[in-house]
Each structure stands twice: as C-alpha cells, then as structure tokens.
Motif scaffolding. Sequence first.
Motif, PDB file in Angstrom:
ATOM      1  N   ASP A 197       0.902   4.275  -2.818  1.00  0.00           N
ATOM      2  CA  ASP A 197       0.797   5.707  -2.501  1.00  0.00           C
ATOM      3  C   ASP A 197       1.965   6.483  -3.111  1.00  0.00           C
ATOM      4  OD1 ASP A 197      -1.530   5.368  -1.083  1.00  0.00           O
ATOM      5  OD2 ASP A 197      -0.545   5.287   0.883  1.00  0.00           O
ATOM      6  N   ASP A 252     -11.618   5.892  -5.029  1.00  0.00           N
ATOM      7  CA  ASP A 252     -11.149   7.280  -5.034  1.00  0.00           C
ATOM      8  C   ASP A 252     -10.727   7.712  -6.438  1.00  0.00           C
ATOM      9  OD1 ASP A 252     -11.580   7.347  -2.310  1.00  0.00           O
ATOM     10  OD2 ASP A 252      -9.475   7.038  -1.776  1.00  0.00           O
ATOM     11  N   ILE A 267      -8.987   2.569  -2.831  1.00  0.00           N
ATOM     12  CA  ILE A 267      -8.106   3.331  -3.727  1.00  0.00           C
ATOM     13  C   ILE A 267      -8.739   3.424  -5.115  1.00  0.00           C
ATOM     14  CG2 ILE A 267      -5.869   3.327  -4.912  1.00  0.00           C
ATOM     15  CD1 ILE A 267      -4.709   1.956  -2.397  1.00  0.00           C
ATOM     16  N   GLN A 276      -8.938  -2.039   1.212  1.00  0.00           N
ATOM     17  CA  GLN A 276      -8.136  -0.839   0.983  1.00  0.00           C
ATOM     18  C   GLN A 276      -7.832  -0.642  -0.495  1.00  0.00           C
ATOM     19  OE1 GLN A 276      -5.208  -2.118   3.956  1.00  0.00           O
ATOM     20  NE2 GLN A 276      -5.512  -0.200   5.042  1.00  0.00           N
ATOM     21  N   ARG A 299      -3.191   7.880 -12.434  1.00  0.00           N
ATOM     22  CA  ARG A 299      -3.180   7.283 -11.099  1.00  0.00           C
ATOM     23  C   ARG A 299      -3.513   5.802 -11.171  1.00  0.00           C
ATOM     24  NH1 ARG A 299      -7.000  10.235  -7.080  1.00  0.00           N
ATOM     25  NH2 ARG A 299      -6.206   8.602  -5.689  1.00  0.00           N
ATOM     26  N   LEU A 351       0.827  -1.208   0.000  1.00  0.00           N
ATOM     27  CA  LEU A 351       0.000   0.000   0.000  1.00  0.00           C
ATOM     28  C   LEU A 351       0.863   1.261   0.000  1.00  0.00           C
ATOM     29  CD1 LEU A 351      -2.726  -1.155   2.551  1.00  0.00           C
ATOM     30  CD2 LEU A 351      -3.039  -0.823   0.084  1.00  0.00           C
ATOM     31  N   MET A 387      -1.046   2.844 -10.085  1.00  0.00           N
ATOM     32  CA  MET A 387      -1.503   1.968  -8.996  1.00  0.00           C
ATOM     33  C   MET A 387      -1.408   0.506  -9.410  1.00  0.00           C
ATOM     34  SD  MET A 387      -4.362   0.023  -7.943  1.00  0.00           S
ATOM     35  CE  MET A 387      -5.855   0.721  -8.635  1.00  0.00           C
TER      36      MET A 387
END
Length: 203
Positions: A80, A142, A139, A135, A92, A76, A96
Amino acid sequence: MIKKLDNNLRGPSEHNVRDQIVEAAAEYFSRYGYEKTTVSDLAKSIGFSKAYIYKFFATKQAIGEVICSNTLSAILTAIDEAMVGSPTASERLRRMFKAVVETSSQLFFEDRKLYDIAASAAGEQWQSCTLYQEQIKQIILDIVHAGRESGEFERKTPIDETVNAIYLVMQPYCNPLLLQHNLHLAEHAPVILSNLILRSLSP
C-alpha cells in the motif's frame, strides 16, 4: 532468555496475555524451529501450564497463524505504501510487484524465525496464507480494473483470467517455499516480469 509470563492475568488482560504468548512463541520458534516445538515445550519455557495456553490457542498452529498473519499484514502495508502516488495503473503494478519481492525477501530470509512458520503456512495452506493470496489477487484486480478504465490495458481477455495469469507470474516471488529458490533473481525479476506483464496487457 525467554521471558516468563504472569499466568495470574484474567479478564480485560486476556488480550495482553495472548500477545505475550505470541511474542514468547516467536522467540522460542526462532531458537528451536516451529516444526520441532511442541505446545508442552512452549508452555514450559514461558512458565505456563499447557492447559492455560490452550485456553487462548486451540493448537500450536493457531499461534503460528497469528505470527504469520502479522508478517503478511506487514507485506500488504508495504505494498500500500509503495503504491501511494502512482500516476498510472502500470506504475502501480510495477511498485506492487517490487514491494512484494523486497519485503518478502527481507522478512522471510533475513529473519529466519519467520521462514519456518511461513513455509508451513504456504505448504499446508493455512487460513492466513489463503487470505493473503486472496488479498494479493484483489490488489491485482483493482490495478487491472483501473488500467482498463484509463485505456492502458486491453479489455478483451476475461478479467479473472488476466488476474490469475498475473498472479501465477508473481507466485515464485510471493510464496516463501518458491522464493527461497529465486532469491538470486529477486533484485531484477520484478522489473523484467513487470515489463512482460505490461506488454501483454497493452491494448
């Protein structure tokens, strides 16, 4: 040689004892495998009684959970760091996906001691693994929100359906049980699949 621990530590030092047990357990698991190791084996190897280890961890799995959680936290963190400075939601998502695959491949398969634990966690759905999945989905959520707000992504598909679909595409590269069968694709899959996902998200 596995380090013998001081079982006379008490009080404020208990946190340090927990950390030392986890460190010694990770070393022992790396030699003999997580599944083959018992708490009795571990206690004997580090100079503790089994009862003393049970003071800090209720089960062997509880020790494995800490090791697994630390590893998943590292993934994680890598995600980030990879997304910092991304100019768009699309970028992004690309970063990711790439970070998940690269970091997972490195941690789980270059360091085999972690794979046995990660495989058990994924197969048995340990709490650390379930939390990690949540989580990752957060992500993705988001990113999708940001893409819809900027006009990069379409807004007609229910957002939960979109997030789950993206996660399912990524699943073979997030789950160590599946990733082991896809390592030969790990270098190129994030690029190809990210392009496919982003085309499907276009307005």
